[in-house]
Design a protein around this motif. Structure first.
Motif, PDB file in Angstrom:
ATOM      1  N   ALA A 160      40.830  -1.469 -52.674  1.00 56.42           N
ATOM      2  CA  ALA A 160      40.482  -1.510 -51.464  1.00 56.42           C
ATOM      3  C   ALA A 160      39.643  -0.269 -51.541  1.00 56.42           C
ATOM      4  O   ALA A 160      39.792   0.686 -51.892  1.00 56.42           O
ATOM      5  N   LEU A 161      38.245  -0.537 -50.993  1.00 57.39           N
ATOM      6  CA  LEU A 161      37.451   0.424 -50.725  1.00 57.39           C
ATOM      7  C   LEU A 161      37.123   0.852 -49.062  1.00 57.39           C
ATOM      8  O   LEU A 161      37.031   0.025 -48.332  1.00 57.39           O
ATOM      9  N   ILE A 162      37.736   2.044 -48.661  1.00 54.59           N
ATOM     10  CA  ILE A 162      37.449   2.285 -47.283  1.00 54.59           C
ATOM     11  C   ILE A 162      36.104   2.857 -47.042  1.00 54.59           C
ATOM     12  O   ILE A 162      35.708   3.811 -47.607  1.00 54.59           O
ATOM     13  N   THR A 163      35.329   2.126 -46.435  1.00 58.57           N
ATOM     14  CA  THR A 163      33.755   2.148 -46.228  1.00 58.57           C
ATOM     15  C   THR A 163      33.418   3.281 -45.282  1.00 58.57           C
ATOM     16  O   THR A 163      32.423   3.993 -45.419  1.00 58.57           O
ATOM     17  N   GLY A 164      34.257   3.765 -44.277  1.00 59.02           N
ATOM     18  CA  GLY A 164      33.869   4.230 -43.327  1.00 59.02           C
ATOM     19  C   GLY A 164      32.937   3.625 -42.051  1.00 59.02           C
ATOM     20  O   GLY A 164      32.610   4.627 -41.176  1.00 59.02           O
ATOM     21  N   ALA A 165      32.854   2.510 -42.266  1.00 58.88           N
ATOM     22  CA  ALA A 165      32.322   1.742 -41.315  1.00 58.88           C
ATOM     23  C   ALA A 165      32.847   1.955 -40.029  1.00 58.88           C
ATOM     24  O   ALA A 165      34.362   1.974 -39.939  1.00 58.88           O
ATOM     25  N   ASN A 166      32.305   1.630 -38.897  1.00 56.92           N
ATOM     26  CA  ASN A 166      32.700   1.672 -37.335  1.00 56.92           C
ATOM     27  C   ASN A 166      33.640   0.467 -36.974  1.00 56.92           C
ATOM     28  O   ASN A 166      34.489   0.421 -36.226  1.00 56.92           O
ATOM     29  N   THR A 167      32.882  -0.815 -37.410  1.00 59.29           N
ATOM     30  CA  THR A 167      33.653  -2.204 -37.130  1.00 59.29           C
ATOM     31  C   THR A 167      34.901  -2.294 -38.214  1.00 59.29           C
ATOM     32  O   THR A 167      34.610  -1.965 -39.373  1.00 59.29           O
ATOM     33  N   PRO A 168      35.999  -2.568 -37.307  1.00 54.32           N
ATOM     34  CA  PRO A 168      37.172  -3.099 -38.252  1.00 54.32           C
ATOM     35  C   PRO A 168      37.112  -3.900 -39.578  1.00 54.32           C
ATOM     36  O   PRO A 168      37.596  -3.815 -40.453  1.00 54.32           O
ATOM     37  N   GLU A 169      36.159  -4.899 -39.214  1.00 55.46           N
ATOM     38  CA  GLU A 169      35.763  -5.924 -40.085  1.00 55.46           C
ATOM     39  C   GLU A 169      35.229  -5.344 -41.454  1.00 55.46           C
ATOM     40  O   GLU A 169      35.362  -5.870 -42.445  1.00 55.46           O
ATOM     41  N   GLU A 170      34.618  -4.320 -41.443  1.00 55.45           N
ATOM     42  CA  GLU A 170      33.770  -3.613 -42.349  1.00 55.45           C
ATOM     43  C   GLU A 170      34.435  -2.480 -42.916  1.00 55.45           C
ATOM     44  O   GLU A 170      33.737  -1.735 -43.900  1.00 55.45           O
ATOM     45  N   LYS A 171      35.340  -1.886 -42.139  1.00 56.41           N
ATOM     46  CA  LYS A 171      35.956  -0.633 -42.399  1.00 56.41           C
ATOM     47  C   LYS A 171      36.541  -0.655 -43.883  1.00 56.41           C
ATOM     48  O   LYS A 171      36.662   0.430 -44.773  1.00 56.41           O
ATOM     49  N   VAL A 172      37.264  -1.724 -44.125  1.00 56.69           N
ATOM     50  CA  VAL A 172      38.037  -1.748 -45.452  1.00 56.69           C
ATOM     51  C   VAL A 172      37.293  -3.222 -46.290  1.00 56.69           C
ATOM     52  O   VAL A 172      37.428  -4.202 -45.533  1.00 56.69           O
ATOM     53  N   GLN A 173      37.128  -2.972 -47.562  1.00 58.21           N
ATOM     54  CA  GLN A 173      36.537  -4.014 -48.216  1.00 58.21           C
ATOM     55  C   GLN A 173      37.263  -3.864 -49.777  1.00 58.21           C
ATOM     56  O   GLN A 173      37.821  -2.816 -49.872  1.00 58.21           O
ATOM     57  N   LEU A 174      37.153  -5.037 -50.340  1.00 58.06           N
ATOM     58  CA  LEU A 174      37.854  -5.354 -51.552  1.00 58.06           C
ATOM     59  C   LEU A 174      36.758  -4.841 -52.525  1.00 58.06           C
ATOM     60  O   LEU A 174      35.584  -5.177 -52.551  1.00 58.06           O
ATOM     61  N   SER A 175      37.200  -4.299 -53.864  1.00 53.89           N
ATOM     62  CA  SER A 175      36.501  -4.031 -54.851  1.00 53.89           C
ATOM     63  C   SER A 175      35.883  -5.150 -55.708  1.00 53.89           C
ATOM     64  O   SER A 175      34.758  -5.073 -56.347  1.00 53.89           O
ATOM     65  N   LEU A 176      36.383  -6.342 -55.789  1.00 50.67           N
ATOM     66  CA  LEU A 176      36.157  -7.645 -56.220  1.00 50.67           C
ATOM     67  C   LEU A 176      35.848  -8.596 -55.022  1.00 50.67           C
ATOM     68  O   LEU A 176      36.559  -8.597 -53.986  1.00 50.67           O
ATOM     69  N   ASP A 177      34.905  -9.443 -55.436  1.00 52.60           N
ATOM     70  CA  ASP A 177      34.462 -10.376 -54.246  1.00 52.60           C
ATOM     71  C   ASP A 177      35.404 -11.726 -54.487  1.00 52.60           C
ATOM     72  O   ASP A 177      35.142 -12.241 -55.601  1.00 52.60           O
ATOM     73  N   ILE A 178      36.036 -11.926 -53.626  1.00 48.45           N
ATOM     74  CA  ILE A 178      37.207 -13.153 -53.583  1.00 48.45           C
ATOM     75  C   ILE A 178      36.434 -14.031 -52.624  1.00 48.45           C
ATOM     76  O   ILE A 178      36.294 -13.764 -51.428  1.00 48.45           O
ATOM     77  N   ASN A 179      36.345 -15.323 -52.894  1.00 51.22           N
ATOM     78  CA  ASN A 179      36.030 -16.440 -51.876  1.00 51.22           C
ATOM     79  C   ASN A 179      36.986 -17.540 -51.837  1.00 51.22           C
ATOM     80  O   ASN A 179      37.822 -17.646 -52.643  1.00 51.22           O
ATOM     81  N   ASN A 180      36.744 -18.414 -50.854  1.00 46.53           N
ATOM     82  CA  ASN A 180      37.605 -19.642 -50.563  1.00 46.53           C
ATOM     83  C   ASN A 180      39.038 -19.179 -50.667  1.00 46.53           C
ATOM     84  O   ASN A 180      39.971 -19.949 -51.463  1.00 46.53           O
ATOM     85  N   ILE A 181      39.514 -18.173 -49.800  1.00 47.54           N
ATOM     86  CA  ILE A 181      40.785 -18.244 -49.465  1.00 47.54           C
ATOM     87  C   ILE A 181      41.543 -19.008 -48.754  1.00 47.54           C
ATOM     88  O   ILE A 181      41.049 -19.391 -47.520  1.00 47.54           O
ATOM     89  N   GLU A 182      42.527 -19.577 -49.351  1.00 44.40           N
ATOM     90  CA  GLU A 182      43.439 -20.577 -48.254  1.00 44.40           C
ATOM     91  C   GLU A 182      44.385 -19.504 -47.502  1.00 44.40           C
ATOM     92  O   GLU A 182      44.869 -18.510 -48.058  1.00 44.40           O
ATOM     93  N   GLN A 183      45.018 -20.093 -46.528  1.00 43.00           N
ATOM     94  CA  GLN A 183      46.064 -19.448 -45.616  1.00 43.00           C
ATOM     95  C   GLN A 183      47.386 -18.915 -46.471  1.00 43.00           C
ATOM     96  O   GLN A 183      47.758 -17.871 -46.363  1.00 43.00           O
ATOM     97  N   ASP A 184      47.675 -19.904 -47.297  1.00 34.09           N
ATOM     98  CA  ASP A 184      49.012 -19.677 -48.005  1.00 34.09           C
ATOM     99  C   ASP A 184      48.763 -18.525 -48.928  1.00 34.09           C
ATOM    100  O   ASP A 184      49.667 -17.687 -49.427  1.00 34.09           O
TER     101      ASP A 184
END
Length: 162
Positions: free
Chosen positions: A110-134
């Motif tokens: 996890a990369l803590i970006t320091g952004a103000n919005t919660p959605e952008e404050k923490v991001q992953l170092s790898l790009d993952i897509n198409n995540i299913e709920q399970d």
């Protein structure tokens, strides 16, 4: 354990994101909690204190000398040392390293970006897509269980020898 309250707070935020269907953010916050807990455990159990000038977003490098005698920073050496420290920590607190490595290869850190919005404050170092709920639920459960296990080991480690 007051010093780990921030880590547990990140897990709670991860649950809120999961409930809202924001699965990538949920995994990001859960992973950030795990990363911070592991960093804390390294300091307590392995007595490895992080460089106060560094943060999760940056890697310190070692100064090495190349074949021409010129000194330069080698971040790869630092990253390999961090991997070795994580392996040692996993062994010390009896974490299944194979599952841990599988999680890291899938999610990264996890990369803590320091952004103000919660959605952008923490991001992953790898790009993952198409995540299913399970998959997201499994990632959250894994991080929660591992954070709890590490906290318990830290508690035991800090207890007296009596």
């Amino acid at each position: 354990m007051e010093t780990l309250k921030e880590h547990r707070d990140l897990l709670e935020v991860a649950e809120f994101f999961f409930d809202d269907g924001k699965l990538i953010q949920a995994i990001s916050y859960a992973t950030a909690s795990l990363d911070l807990t592991i960093s804390f455990a390294k300091g307590i159990i392995l007595e490895l204190q992080p460089n106060e000038a560094s943060s999760l977003e940056e890697f310190d490098g070692f100064i090495v000398q190349d074949e021409f005698g010129k000194q330069k920073v080698n971040v790869q050496v630092s990253q390999e040392l961090q991997k070795m420290q994580e392996i040692l920590l996993c062994y010390a607190i009896q974490i299944d390293y194979e599952n841990y490595l599988r999680y890291r290869n899938w999610v990264g850190y996890a990369l803590i970006t320091g952004a103000n919005t919660p959605e952008e404050k923490v991001q992953l170092s790898l790009d993952i897509n198409n995540i299913e709920q399970d998959q997201a639920r499994a990632a959250l459960d894994y991080c929660q269980q591992l954070v709890k296990k590490i906290e318990n080991k830290i508690d035991k480690f800090q207890m007296g020898f009596i």
